[in-house]
Write a protein that holds these residues in place. Structure first.
Motif, PDB file in Angstrom:
ATOM      1  N   SER A  25      52.420  -4.915 -16.964  1.00 36.92           N
ATOM      2  CA  SER A  25      53.172  -6.036 -16.379  1.00 36.92           C
ATOM      3  C   SER A  25      52.361  -6.742 -15.311  1.00 36.92           C
ATOM      4  CB  SER A  25      54.489  -5.524 -15.789  1.00 36.92           C
ATOM      5  OG  SER A  25      55.297  -4.942 -16.787  1.00 36.92           O
ATOM      6  N   ARG A  26      51.661  -5.956 -14.490  1.00 36.33           N
ATOM      7  CA  ARG A  26      50.837  -6.553 -13.442  1.00 36.33           C
ATOM      8  C   ARG A  26      49.681  -7.345 -14.033  1.00 36.33           C
ATOM      9  NH1 ARG A  26      50.573  -1.505  -9.064  1.00 36.33           N
ATOM     10  NH2 ARG A  26      52.783  -1.653  -8.406  1.00 36.33           N
ATOM     11  N   ARG A  29      51.023 -10.521 -15.496  1.00 35.89           N
ATOM     12  CA  ARG A  29      51.406 -11.416 -14.394  1.00 35.89           C
ATOM     13  C   ARG A  29      50.180 -12.132 -13.827  1.00 35.89           C
ATOM     14  NH1 ARG A  29      54.793  -9.501  -9.008  1.00 35.89           N
ATOM     15  NH2 ARG A  29      55.064 -11.575  -8.094  1.00 35.89           N
ATOM     16  N   ASN A  47      55.577 -18.536  -8.635  1.00 37.89           N
ATOM     17  CA  ASN A  47      56.225 -17.288  -8.233  1.00 37.89           C
ATOM     18  C   ASN A  47      57.405 -16.953  -9.132  1.00 37.89           C
ATOM     19  OD1 ASN A  47      54.447 -16.987  -6.079  1.00 37.89           O
ATOM     20  ND2 ASN A  47      55.757 -18.131  -4.675  1.00 37.89           N
ATOM     21  N   LEU A  48      58.175 -17.999  -9.503  1.00 39.57           N
ATOM     22  CA  LEU A  48      59.353 -17.762 -10.339  1.00 39.57           C
ATOM     23  C   LEU A  48      58.964 -17.201 -11.700  1.00 39.57           C
ATOM     24  CD1 LEU A  48      62.410 -18.141 -10.949  1.00 39.57           C
ATOM     25  CD2 LEU A  48      61.805 -20.402 -11.810  1.00 39.57           C
ATOM     26  N   SER A  50      56.085 -15.972 -12.796  1.00 40.10           N
ATOM     27  CA  SER A  50      55.328 -14.713 -12.765  1.00 40.10           C
ATOM     28  C   SER A  50      56.265 -13.530 -12.508  1.00 40.10           C
ATOM     29  CB  SER A  50      54.241 -14.771 -11.696  1.00 40.10           C
ATOM     30  OG  SER A  50      54.806 -14.956 -10.397  1.00 40.10           O
ATOM     31  N   THR A  51      57.283 -13.730 -11.667  1.00 42.72           N
ATOM     32  CA  THR A  51      58.257 -12.661 -11.404  1.00 42.72           C
ATOM     33  C   THR A  51      59.098 -12.380 -12.644  1.00 42.72           C
ATOM     34  OG1 THR A  51      58.370 -13.284  -9.074  1.00 42.72           O
ATOM     35  CG2 THR A  51      60.164 -11.932  -9.927  1.00 42.72           C
ATOM     36  N   TYR A  54      56.998 -10.478 -15.096  1.00 38.25           N
ATOM     37  CA  TYR A  54      56.771  -9.107 -14.617  1.00 38.25           C
ATOM     38  C   TYR A  54      57.967  -8.211 -14.951  1.00 38.25           C
ATOM     39  CZ  TYR A  54      55.971  -5.250 -11.355  1.00 38.25           C
ATOM     40  OH  TYR A  54      55.804  -4.003 -10.798  1.00 38.25           O
ATOM     41  N   TYR A  55      59.151  -8.663 -14.585  1.00 35.19           N
ATOM     42  CA  TYR A  55      60.336  -7.821 -14.793  1.00 35.19           C
ATOM     43  C   TYR A  55      60.763  -7.805 -16.260  1.00 35.19           C
ATOM     44  CZ  TYR A  55      60.872  -7.148  -9.803  1.00 35.19           C
ATOM     45  OH  TYR A  55      60.665  -6.777  -8.501  1.00 35.19           O
TER      46      TYR A  55
END
Length: 284
Positions: A25-26, A29, A47-48, A50-51, A54-55
């Motif tokens: 995930s990292r 991202r 940021n939105l 990529s988050t 990630y999740y």
């Protein structure tokens, strides 16, 4: 006890998979951020998304792990719960969702930048800041207006700063007794010599109509447009310059004239009317 012992290999595999998905995930991202920065410099969107990625990767990993642990029923119930919750949130926050989606579209399309002079519908001002929910416009009356992004996207957007130029249209009238060729040449020469006027070859001078007391014309010319005050200042300078040029050339800009005729059929001439202190026309 035996069941627990049998599940130990699956549990160890699940732990390993969980660690693998966190690392993966990292990596995904970081890769997304690298690609995204080549197409946009919007930090909020970066940021939105990529988050979310990630999740989402971690969520996929959790579903796979639950399947390995033979918790299929839990997976099915979890998916059903997520669907119901998502549907309920969609109805409850549809305006917020619409503004969010519109904010994402605006961030990619970029119809304006910060400090641009824009007009959105009937609202005109300078773009102060933007986010994924609203666009903040500072009007020339000194007020900050928070415009929902869905309204920005659904209304016509006029960006006065993107080209750095703007046209001024002036309407003027001259007396019927003036030489129209002389007026034409004088106005064009005056504005071409006015500092701040550009694109002289694109000036447009047109006589428009025979007015009640004047022959009306329009002059269209271009100026540099860094901001709205400069537009108002240049328009004012152009009006003063044309007026000064007309005064020097003895060209008249007439004001409306009204003629009162008391000699029409059924009325009286002014000489026949009894105007005195006791008459209604002479009373104050």
């Amino acid at each position: 006890m035996e069941m627990l012992v049998e599940m130990i290999p699956n549990m160890l595999l699940s732990i390993i998979l969980f660690i693998v998905f966190i690392v993966l995930s990292r990596l995904v991202r970081k890769l997304f951020i690298k690609v995204f920065r080549k197409s946009s410099d919007n930090k909020a969107l970066e940021n939105l998304f990529s988050t979310i990625i990630y999740y989402a990767m971690i969520g996929i990993g959790l579903f796979i792990i639950l399947g390995i642990l033979n918790l299929d029923k839990a997976v099915t119930s979890l998916l059903a719960g997520v669907g119901v919750v998502g549907l309920a949130l969609g109805f409850a926050f549809q305006d917020i969702a619409a503004n969010f989606v519109s904010g994402v579209i605006l961030a990619f399309r970029k119809p304006f930048l910060i400090d641009d002079v824009v007009q959105v519908g009937d609202l005109m001002g300078i773009v102060n800041r933007t986010n994924l929910r609203v666009t903040v416009i500072r009007t020339y009356q000194g007020q900050e207006v928070y415009v929902p992004n869905k309204d920005v996207l659904s209304n016509p957007i006029t960006n006065y700063s993107v080209l750095g130029e703007r046209r001024i249209d002036l309407a003027v009238g001259v007396s019927y007794g003036e030489n129209l060729h002389k007026v034409h040449d004088l106005v064009l020469d005056t504005l071409k010599n006015l500092e701040g006027v550009i694109r002289h070859e694109d000036m447009i001078f047109t006589y428009k109509e025979f007015g009640d007391s004047s022959i009306n014309f329009e002059i269209k010319f271009w100026i540099k447009f860094p901001d709205n005050p400069s537009y108002l200042e240049m328009r004012s300078k152009a009006i003063m310059a044309v007026k000064d040029a007309f005064d020097e050339a003895n060209i008249t800009i007439p004001f409306p004239i009204r003629t009162l005729d008391f000699g029409i059929k059924g009325g009286k001439t002014l000489s026949e009317m009894n105007i005195g202190p006791n008459n209604s026309l002479g009373a104050k």
